[in-house]
Design an enzyme around this catalytic site. Structure first.
Site, PDB file in Angstrom:
ATOM      1  N   GLU A 144       3.029  -4.899  -2.099  1.00  0.00           N
ATOM      2  CA  GLU A 144       2.604  -4.407  -0.785  1.00  0.00           C
ATOM      3  C   GLU A 144       1.081  -4.392  -0.682  1.00  0.00           C
ATOM      4  O   GLU A 144       0.514  -4.749   0.355  1.00  0.00           O
ATOM      5  CB  GLU A 144       3.195  -3.016  -0.545  1.00  0.00           C
ATOM      6  CG  GLU A 144       4.701  -3.063  -0.323  1.00  0.00           C
ATOM      7  CD  GLU A 144       5.347  -1.696  -0.257  1.00  0.00           C
ATOM      8  OE1 GLU A 144       5.881  -1.336   0.806  1.00  0.00           O
ATOM      9  OE2 GLU A 144       5.322  -0.978  -1.278  1.00  0.00           O
ATOM     10  N   GLU A 163      12.954  -2.473  -4.642  1.00  0.00           N
ATOM     11  CA  GLU A 163      13.374  -1.112  -4.287  1.00  0.00           C
ATOM     12  C   GLU A 163      14.876  -0.979  -4.051  1.00  0.00           C
ATOM     13  O   GLU A 163      15.466   0.062  -4.324  1.00  0.00           O
ATOM     14  CB  GLU A 163      12.593  -0.645  -3.043  1.00  0.00           C
ATOM     15  CG  GLU A 163      11.127  -0.312  -3.291  1.00  0.00           C
ATOM     16  CD  GLU A 163      10.211  -1.513  -3.280  1.00  0.00           C
ATOM     17  OE1 GLU A 163       8.990  -1.322  -3.419  1.00  0.00           O
ATOM     18  OE2 GLU A 163      10.706  -2.655  -3.137  1.00  0.00           O
TER      19      GLU A 163
END
Length: 228
Positions: free
Chosen positions: A81, A101
């Site tokens: 990210e 995730e």
């Protein structure tokens, strides 16, 4: 996160043109959130950290400073990210990128659900996020997740610095105009996007940098941009 925030503050105060981000060593650019730390935090503390990171990475993506992520190894979860929030991403040949995730029963929380589809499209973004699979540098380049793969024979940091230097030799006014028009674009050409282009073209063409660029071209010399 606090250190990066302070760094961006300082660079903007100094009017700096570029920022390079690289991990220490050769194993990882950033392996993501410290899960052991997260288990000791309350839900409210986790929410606050996620909000801090999300706002910081969005700010980094919009900053006037040109940012280059030199991905020198693993870029997983929050690490990817961070890389996606940068203006450019150049990866070592052995780099590995992933948003894992889903394997933990959670989802990317630092803006990844927005950065990833903006870079590679919703279909590929869903593939990566819903499978949690990793991609190597070659596949990442082919899908547009990174801009370049570093050459084997030259240090990654030097190649990242060269990329930043190539871009920031040009007019900051023109760079800003291009970035704003691209940010307004979508999967299809739209009247709204063209209106943003029109506004930016009008503003940039009236700048001293634009006048200098044309003069220098006609006079067959390198331009000296005022906003470098």
């Amino acid at each position: 996160l606090n250190g990066l925030s302070d760094c961006v503050d300082e660079l903007e105060r100094r009017g700096a043109r570029w920022l390079l981000i690289i991990g220490e060593g050769e194993r990882a650019f950033c392996a993501g959130t410290d899960l052991a730390e997260a288990t000791k935090m309350s839900p409210d503390e986790v929410d606050s950290k996620n909000l801090l990171a999300r706002r910081l990475l969005f700010r980094l993506s919009k900053a006037s400073v040109i940012s280059v992520a030199a991905i020198n190894g693993l870029a997983y979860g929050g690490g990817l990210e961070l890389a996606m929030a940068c203006t450019f991403r150049i990866a070592a040949p052995h780099a590995d990128l992933c948003l894992p995730e889903i394997k933990l029963g959670v989802l990317p929380s630092y803006g990844g659900t927005q950065f990833l589809p903006a870079l590679i499209g919703s279909a590929r973004a869903l593939d990566l996020m819903l499978t949690g699979r990793s991609v190597n540098a070659s596949e990442a380049l082919s899908m547009g997740l990174i801009n370049r793969i570093a050459d084997h024979g030259s240090p990654l940091l030097g190649q990242a610095r060269d990329l930043a230097g190539i871009v920031t030799q040009y007019s900051q006014v023109a760079i800003g105009g291009i970035r704003r028009t691209v940010a307004a674009s979508g999967p299809m050409v739209s009247e709204e996007g063209l209106a943003v282009e029109d506004a930016q073209v009008r503003a940039v063409m009236r700048s001293e940098d634009a006048k200098e660029g044309v003069r220098a071209f006609l006079e067959k010399r390198p331009p000296t941009f005022r906003n470098r």
